[in-house]
Design a protein around this motif. Sequence first.
Motif, mmCIF file in Angstrom:
data_model
loop_
_atom_site.group_PDB
_atom_site.id
_atom_site.type_symbol
_atom_site.label_atom_id
_atom_site.label_comp_id
_atom_site.label_asym_id
_atom_site.label_seq_id
_atom_site.Cartn_x
_atom_site.Cartn_y
_atom_site.Cartn_z
ATOM 1 N N TYR A 51 -0.907 -0.758 7.632
ATOM 2 C CA TYR A 51 -0.920 -0.065 6.420
ATOM 3 C C TYR A 51 0.356 -0.568 5.454
ATOM 4 C CZ TYR A 51 -4.834 2.921 6.947
ATOM 5 O OH TYR A 51 -6.046 3.339 7.093
ATOM 6 N N ASN A 118 -0.269 5.023 3.546
ATOM 7 C CA ASN A 118 -1.657 5.286 3.678
ATOM 8 C C ASN A 118 -2.095 6.755 2.987
ATOM 9 O OD1 ASN A 118 -4.563 5.146 4.267
ATOM 10 N ND2 ASN A 118 -4.305 6.014 6.157
ATOM 11 N N ASN A 119 -3.244 6.883 2.585
ATOM 12 C CA ASN A 119 -3.463 8.024 1.778
ATOM 13 C C ASN A 119 -4.993 8.272 1.786
ATOM 14 O OD1 ASN A 119 -3.623 10.244 0.142
ATOM 15 N ND2 ASN A 119 -2.315 9.068 -1.622
ATOM 16 N N SER A 120 -5.613 9.346 2.009
ATOM 17 C CA SER A 120 -7.154 9.463 1.802
ATOM 18 C C SER A 120 -7.248 10.942 1.005
ATOM 19 C CB SER A 120 -7.691 9.725 3.209
ATOM 20 O OG SER A 120 -7.289 10.887 3.825
ATOM 21 N N ASN B 23 -12.384 2.843 2.142
ATOM 22 C CA ASN B 23 -12.067 3.751 1.870
ATOM 23 C C ASN B 23 -10.988 4.619 0.918
ATOM 24 O OD1 ASN B 23 -13.386 4.711 4.342
ATOM 25 N ND2 ASN B 23 -11.630 4.483 5.732
ATOM 26 N N LYS B 24 -10.411 3.495 0.165
ATOM 27 C CA LYS B 24 -9.616 3.759 -0.998
ATOM 28 C C LYS B 24 -10.486 4.111 -2.330
ATOM 29 C CE LYS B 24 -6.197 3.047 1.595
ATOM 30 N NZ LYS B 24 -5.387 3.592 2.062
#
Lengths: 280, 167
Positions: A51, A118-120, B23-24
Amino acid sequence: MRNLLNFLLKYNHWFLFILLEVISFVLLFRFNNYQGSVFFTSSNALVGGVYELAGQVTGYFHLKETNEDLMQENVSLRLQTEALREALREYTNDTTAIERIRQVALQEYDMYKAKVINNSLIYSDNYLTINKGREDGIREDMGVISGNGLVGIVYQASDHYSVVIPVLNSKSNISCKVKRSEYFGFLSWDGISSEYAIVRDMPRHSVISLGDTIVTSGHSAVFPTGVPVGIVEDISDSNDGLSYRVKVKLFTDYARLKDVCVIEKKGRHEQEELENRARE
Amino acid sequence: MINLINRLKWFVGLVLLQVLILNKMHINGCVIPFLYIYFILKFHSRASRNELVLWGFFLGLVVDMFCNTPGMNAASLTCLAFFRTSLLRLVTLRDVDDDFEPGIRALGVPAFLKYILLSSALFCTIFLCIDTFSFFHWNVLWIKILASTLATMLCVFCAEIVGGEKL
């Protein structure tokens, strides 16, 4: 016995399937209750490394927006500082007062800069990964803020990376108050939009109106008082009718969060210890 | 051996594509294209259930490690892998013992579309139902399942057209 063996051999794929499903669900429920599973999250070194590499590449694409945000923030802070300096000069004739106030405000907190790698946003339980870990001084339950306002709380820390629970997670529950009237409630997420959160348990007699600013209350020892959270967008009755349910438009844009700051109040452990002892 | 190396390349490629790009993409905050299920869908028709289930579990687990969702992708993909053989039989009129690689060339467009529709729908339903344990919004759940199934189908179909022959 032979029949049993034949049965087991014939349906071995069923047993394997059930075994793997059981392992999956154990992982799922263990992670929800227990903070020890660093290996299976993005705070493990390999995943964090991938990431970080990807973040370095994509980071360039966002430099323009980041710069604009920073410039805007700089300008507004500078204006604010000037106004405060003026006001202070009017009230006191002490020229060293400003410096003293600044030192007092910051000396209570340790601050660590970090980058979101990282980010969701799309799950019911979203997480952020940041590129600082235990070796940089990050510990579980520290507060995380960005230039715009509140972000979340550190959930797990490995040596070099940490996983943060942002407001956009069903586990998130942060004490907040209305800036103008000091009435407080708990900030949580309803799982629908990444731009809005809900403040629950706001008392029925509280003075609150649309457009009010919500800030952290400072009761929890994780965040200082007054970290901006968002603006009141809608006020409705809670399901039981005993309190207000306030919909808040968050200041933090989670979709393009890059730079954050992890903060820890000095003497936090002392406060927590005291509170725990009082509870027992 | 070459087959295994080739498969591992696809494994790594699909995981990276999934976690770093797909996923982004938050289209309205409710659409997730799960392209990585393509890995399981392309196994030969005679691949044993055990093999499929093990690959499915580990692929799901690796994606889980990246997404901080331990167990969610693993549980859903293991389930899809387990039922894959049955789904394939359902859409094809071929002899059960026939060994072929599921794709447009072997199945034809209508049967392949049916195959990826059923698989995507199964996977998205399981995954999103597990995800929604925290908050129950039935309307949002339905929309999410429908939208994600369509997005997954579209991605898998494109992948099949672009590079499917090489797996």
